[in-house]
Design a protein around this motif. Structure first.
Motif, PDB file in Angstrom:
ATOM      1  N   MET B   1       0.975  -1.151   0.069  1.00  0.00           N
ATOM      2  CA  MET B   1       0.057   0.048  -0.011  1.00  0.00           C
ATOM      3  C   MET B   1       0.867   1.175  -0.147  1.00  0.00           C
ATOM      4  SD  MET B   1      -3.312   0.510   2.658  1.00  0.00           S
ATOM      5  CE  MET B   1      -2.341   1.706   3.543  1.00  0.00           C
ATOM      6  N   MET B   2       0.485   2.189  -0.705  1.00  0.00           N
ATOM      7  CA  MET B   2       1.401   3.359  -0.792  1.00  0.00           C
ATOM      8  C   MET B   2       0.979   4.295   0.248  1.00  0.00           C
ATOM      9  SD  MET B   2       1.830   4.402  -4.752  1.00  0.00           S
ATOM     10  CE  MET B   2       2.314   6.302  -4.348  1.00  0.00           C
ATOM     11  N   ALA B   3       1.972   4.939   0.806  1.00  0.00           N
ATOM     12  CA  ALA B   3       1.572   6.029   1.943  1.00  0.00           C
ATOM     13  C   ALA B   3       0.921   7.059   1.230  1.00  0.00           C
ATOM     14  CB  ALA B   3       2.756   6.456   2.430  1.00  0.00           C
ATOM     15  N   ALA B   4       0.164   7.943   1.669  1.00  0.00           N
ATOM     16  CA  ALA B   4      -0.572   8.879   1.369  1.00  0.00           C
ATOM     17  C   ALA B   4       0.477  10.106   1.140  1.00  0.00           C
ATOM     18  CB  ALA B   4      -1.639   9.571   2.156  1.00  0.00           C
ATOM     19  N   VAL B   5       0.200  10.874   0.069  1.00  0.00           N
ATOM     20  CA  VAL B   5       1.512  11.937  -0.227  1.00  0.00           C
ATOM     21  C   VAL B   5       0.788  13.263   0.557  1.00  0.00           C
ATOM     22  CG1 VAL B   5       2.340  13.253  -2.005  1.00  0.00           C
ATOM     23  CG2 VAL B   5       1.811  10.956  -2.391  1.00  0.00           C
ATOM     24  N   ALA B   6       1.798  13.820   1.243  1.00  0.00           N
ATOM     25  CA  ALA B   6       1.257  14.879   2.110  1.00  0.00           C
ATOM     26  C   ALA B   6       0.741  16.030   1.007  1.00  0.00           C
ATOM     27  CB  ALA B   6       2.488  15.510   2.734  1.00  0.00           C
ATOM     28  N   GLN B   7      -0.360  16.724   1.553  1.00  0.00           N
ATOM     29  CA  GLN B   7      -0.938  17.552   0.664  1.00  0.00           C
ATOM     30  C   GLN B   7      -0.129  18.899   0.034  1.00  0.00           C
ATOM     31  OE1 GLN B   7      -4.194  16.822  -0.325  1.00  0.00           O
ATOM     32  NE2 GLN B   7      -4.016  18.430  -1.585  1.00  0.00           N
ATOM     33  N   PRO B   8       0.662  19.461   0.901  1.00  0.00           N
ATOM     34  CA  PRO B   8       1.429  20.573   0.618  1.00  0.00           C
ATOM     35  C   PRO B   8       2.457  20.185  -0.557  1.00  0.00           C
ATOM     36  CG  PRO B   8       1.748  20.330   2.871  1.00  0.00           C
ATOM     37  CD  PRO B   8       1.070  19.222   2.246  1.00  0.00           C
ATOM     38  N   LYS B   9       2.863  18.992  -0.762  1.00  0.00           N
ATOM     39  CA  LYS B   9       3.599  18.455  -1.691  1.00  0.00           C
ATOM     40  C   LYS B   9       2.675  18.469  -3.297  1.00  0.00           C
ATOM     41  CE  LYS B   9       6.018  14.788  -0.861  1.00  0.00           C
ATOM     42  NZ  LYS B   9       7.655  15.005  -0.923  1.00  0.00           N
ATOM     43  N   LEU B  10       1.555  18.001  -3.128  1.00  0.00           N
ATOM     44  CA  LEU B  10       0.599  17.972  -4.194  1.00  0.00           C
ATOM     45  C   LEU B  10       0.263  19.434  -4.549  1.00  0.00           C
ATOM     46  CD1 LEU B  10      -1.633  14.868  -3.384  1.00  0.00           C
ATOM     47  CD2 LEU B  10       0.311  14.977  -4.729  1.00  0.00           C
ATOM     48  N   ASP B  11       0.010  20.253  -3.657  1.00  0.00           N
ATOM     49  CA  ASP B  11      -0.472  21.788  -4.108  1.00  0.00           C
ATOM     50  C   ASP B  11       0.806  22.256  -4.832  1.00  0.00           C
ATOM     51  OD1 ASP B  11      -2.545  21.088  -2.515  1.00  0.00           O
ATOM     52  OD2 ASP B  11      -2.148  22.251  -0.736  1.00  0.00           O
ATOM     53  N   ALA B  12       1.994  22.068  -4.356  1.00  0.00           N
ATOM     54  CA  ALA B  12       3.195  22.483  -4.830  1.00  0.00           C
ATOM     55  C   ALA B  12       3.232  22.274  -6.264  1.00  0.00           C
ATOM     56  CB  ALA B  12       4.752  22.228  -4.035  1.00  0.00           C
ATOM     57  N   LEU B  13       3.021  20.949  -6.778  1.00  0.00           N
ATOM     58  CA  LEU B  13       3.110  20.489  -7.741  1.00  0.00           C
ATOM     59  C   LEU B  13       1.890  21.204  -8.899  1.00  0.00           C
ATOM     60  CD1 LEU B  13       4.261  18.424  -9.996  1.00  0.00           C
ATOM     61  CD2 LEU B  13       2.644  16.780  -9.176  1.00  0.00           C
ATOM     62  N   SER B  14       0.797  21.008  -8.226  1.00  0.00           N
ATOM     63  CA  SER B  14      -0.471  21.674  -8.987  1.00  0.00           C
ATOM     64  C   SER B  14      -0.096  23.240  -9.511  1.00  0.00           C
ATOM     65  CB  SER B  14      -1.945  21.281  -8.640  1.00  0.00           C
ATOM     66  OG  SER B  14      -1.976  22.098  -7.420  1.00  0.00           O
ATOM     67  N   GLU B  15       0.394  23.881  -8.315  1.00  0.00           N
ATOM     68  CA  GLU B  15       0.623  25.295  -8.734  1.00  0.00           C
ATOM     69  C   GLU B  15       1.748  25.244  -9.685  1.00  0.00           C
ATOM     70  OE1 GLU B  15       2.045  28.448  -5.905  1.00  0.00           O
ATOM     71  OE2 GLU B  15       0.984  27.130  -4.491  1.00  0.00           O
ATOM     72  N   ARG B  16       3.018  24.476  -9.804  1.00  0.00           N
ATOM     73  CA  ARG B  16       3.989  24.463 -10.590  1.00  0.00           C
ATOM     74  C   ARG B  16       3.589  24.182 -12.087  1.00  0.00           C
ATOM     75  NH1 ARG B  16       9.629  23.357 -11.162  1.00  0.00           N
ATOM     76  NH2 ARG B  16      10.115  23.662 -13.355  1.00  0.00           N
ATOM     77  N   LEU B  17       2.617  23.222 -12.201  1.00  0.00           N
ATOM     78  CA  LEU B  17       2.200  22.710 -13.290  1.00  0.00           C
ATOM     79  C   LEU B  17       1.253  23.671 -14.018  1.00  0.00           C
ATOM     80  CD1 LEU B  17       2.494  18.856 -13.079  1.00  0.00           C
ATOM     81  CD2 LEU B  17       4.143  20.437 -13.660  1.00  0.00           C
TER      82      LEU B  17
END
Lengths: 251, 434
Positions: B1-17
């Motif tokens: 099972m994959m650990a959940a990715v921390a939200q700030p990491k995902l937020d940083a990505l969507s901002e970047r992309l």
């Protein structure tokens, strides 16, 4: 040439006086020797004159041809013509001996307003000087003093002296760690440099070096002062009787 | 099972992309890019709390736009590698410049632009592009590399079939103060092939570069790069290399200046008796702009009798920061591995710092692995000795600095290239002395 007046020096780190009023004058072309027991301040004198950190001059003066030595950086003293042959020459990994010699020579030439020596002229000069000191190509190629034997290190000091042609040479226990053959080689190197315009201050524990490099004047140093001055015979007296007699007669 | 990715990491990505789309016009590459994007979305961008980013803040690399970086004035200096007979290929702000480049032709080698290769129906690069990068994502995630695979349009695909007639020199010019470079190269050396790849220049205000190298059996890859001297430039670079039997991989990087540089090098020793030497020399002065330099290396031994060697040297002053994270992983069965790792810093004052995390992880019982990390000041004895011979203090210091870096430079095999690097360092130090 070299004039030292009432020189008082203490260690920077602790409140300990090492030199307690040294007076000494070495005229042009003269060879003076300083002998003395361990801890008398001989090496300290050589370090203070060459500008090593860690010492504080509390009184007195030292000058080279009238210029105040104590006010100069070590490199300025070198450019002014002062040279210290180290008791323990420093190993410098990664810096080739040739690069070192050339950088030093050209730095001094630049400081004196002369042009830098070309690579070809320099190579020729080094080869010639190295040959008489039996310093082979390998020693020139290796990093400075790295993997050199005691004798090789001292020969490398004399090579530097021969290249840089200083007018005031201080030899700090250049005989330590030398066998008889190496001592002769080093002494011959020094004697070849003796000249009316060049003076020497030879610091040593033992008289035997002075058989090879014959001094004009011998000083005995003890407890931070010159306590006796004489001719070459004074060195022989020390050799026979040790320092005890001299120390008790001047106490 | 994959650990959940921390939200700030995902937020940083969507901002970047935001506002960025995958490149169009690719055939096989489209699938690879989509897969890379999916992998990236499962990781997010690095966060300052990530263990792998403990010593280097990813914030300015994460940001949607790069910080501006002034273009360095070389003052008419001769170009790096200028004395070497080489094939020159020029990129400006991360974009291929055909006019400034030599024709992409050289005996023993095929060179194409990534754009062309990606648009072909069938291409050998398909088996390599993003493949080594994907493999290098485990056991440690490298999000910027996945981002690069997904979005890079620029780069070269190079296949070396014999001994390349001349070194290939990639020249990265920086012209726009806010350029955001994204470059992805793929190099495949067929068995017995031989290539020297030279890279120089800052590339862009902010550079994200990936270099994937497959070194075939008995092949040799020599890599030397200098990263430009623009004070404010930033770079995150990855090298992913896979080594075949009896192959050689040697990579050396010189970094002088740069607000932020992180060079990751991921090497997989797959074939028996292979050799990998990875070296770096960095010289940083925090006076004009911050200097932060991070070497992150991961070498995996997965074959018999391979030798790996890491030699990293950093000279730091005026608040400059150096980082070294180096790992040697020896897999079960990788017997007779010879792994060596050295990271050293010379701190020229008390404001600068060096952070090192050397690691060995060994699952074989007949190996020789060692690492050493040191941090020290200039040798006062040596300095006085030089000064007593008339060498002024700044010059004496520089001589000792060069001596300190010499170990790393000695890893460059080509004498002319090594001489170019040493001569340049001397000149730069002289220029600095004024």
């Amino acid at each position: 040439m070299l004039k030292i007046n009432n020189l008082h020096v203490k260690l920077e780190e602790e409140d300990k006086a090492i030199l307690k009023g040294v007076d000494l004058e070495v005229p042009d072309g003269a060879v003076h020797a300083i002998m003395g027991p361990n801890g008398s301040g001989k090496s300290t004198l050589s370090y203070v004159l060459s500008g090593r950190d860690g010492y504080v001059v509390t009184d007195g003066s030292a000058s080279l041809d009238g210029a105040d030595l104590l006010d100069m950086e070590p490199e300025e003293r070198a450019a002014a013509g002062l040279f210290l042959a180290f008791q323990y020459p420093v190993e410098i990994p990664g810096v080739g001996n040739m690069t070192f010699l050339r950088t030093a020579l050209n730095a001094q030439r630049t400081a004196r307003g002369q042009e830098e020596m070309s690579a070809a002229d320099f190579l020729k000069l080094v080869r010639e000087k190295a040959k008489t000191l039996k310093i082979d190509a390998d020693m020139l190629k290796r990093p400075v003093n790295m993997g050199f034997s005691g004798g090789e290190k001292k020969r490398n000091e004399i090579l530097q002296m021969a290249l840089l042609e200083p007018k005031m040479c201080i030899l700090d226990e250049t005989d330590s760690g030398l066998d008889v053959d190496a001592m002769k080689l080093v002494s011959d190197g020094v004697n070849a440099l003796r000249d009316a315009g060049r003076s020497f201050l030879v610091i040593t524990h033992y008289q035997r070096l002075l058989d090879h490099i014959v001094p004009d004047v011998v000083h005995i140093m003890s407890n931070g002062r010159i306590i006796k001055t004489g001719g070459p015979d004074l060195a022989l007296e020390v050799e026979h009787n040790g320092y005890a007699d001299i120390l008790s007669e001047t106490a | 099972m994959m650990a959940a990715v921390a939200q700030p990491k995902l937020d940083a990505l969507s901002e970047r992309l935001a506002g960025h789309a995958l490149p169009e016009g690719g055939k096989w590459a489209t699938e690879t890019r989509k897969a890379a994007l999916a992998r990236l979305e499962a990781m997010g961008l690095p966060a300052p709390r990530d263990e792998y980013w403990r010593f280097t803040r990813p914030t300015t690399l994460n940001a949607p736009d790069p910080l501006p970086a002034a273009v360095f004035d070389h003052g008419g200096e001769a170009p790096v590698f200028g004395q070497i007979d080489r094939l020159k290929i020029v990129f400006v702000d991360g974009v291929f410049d055909a006019e400034a480049s030599d024709p992409l032709e050289l005996a023993g080698i095929e060179i194409e632009r990534l754009e062309e290769a990606a648009g072909a129906d069938i291409h050998w690069a398909r088996d390599l592009y993003g493949v080594l990068e994907t493999s290098g994502q485990s056991p440690v995630e490298r999000p910027f590399a996945a981002l690069n695979t997904a979005f890079a349009r620029e780069g070269l695909v190079i296949r070396v079939t014999g001994k390349a007639a001349r070194p290939v020199n990639l020249i990265y010019r920086h012209g726009d103060e806010t350029s955001d470079g994204l470059v992805h190269h793929v190099v495949r050396l067929e068995p017995g092939a031989d290539l020297t790849l030279l890279e120089n220049g800052p590339s862009a205000a902010r550079l994200n570069q990936v270099l994937e190298v497959e070194v075939g059996d008995g092949a040799a890859f020599h890599h030397v790069r200098t990263q430009g001297r623009d004070h404010e430039r930033q770079a995150i670079t990855h090298i992913f290399a896979r080594l075949g039997r009896e192959s050689t991989f040697k990579s050396f990087t010189l970094t002088v200046n740069g607000r932020l540089t992180r060079n990751e090098c991921v090497v997989e020793m797959r074939g028996d008796d292979a050799l990998a030497h990875i070296a770096g020399a960095a010289m940083g002065d925090g006076a004009r702009a911050p200097f932060h330099h991070d070497d992150t290396v991961f070498v995996t031994h997965d074959a018999l009798r391979c030798e790996s060697r890491q030699v990293f040297k950093k000279v730091l002053r005026n608040g400059a920061v150096g980082v070294f994270q180096g790992k040697i992983l020896v897999k079960p069965g990788a017997q007779k591995t010879d792994g060596y790792q050295k990271s050293q810093s010379l701190l020229l004052d008390e404001d600068s710092q060096f952070l090192a995390k050397p690691e060995l992880e060994i699952y074989a019982d007949d190996v020789a692995c060692s690492h050493g990390s040191t941090s020290g000041a200039i040798d006062e004895e040596g300095l006085f000795y030089l000064r007593s011979r008339g060498v002024p203090e700044p010059e004496a210091t520089d001589l000792l600095v060069l001596a300190f870096l010499a170990d790393a430079i000695a890893e460059i095999e080509d004498g002319a290239v090594a001489e170019d690097i040493t001569g340049r360092l001397e000149a730069w130090l002289r220029r600095r002395r004024g």
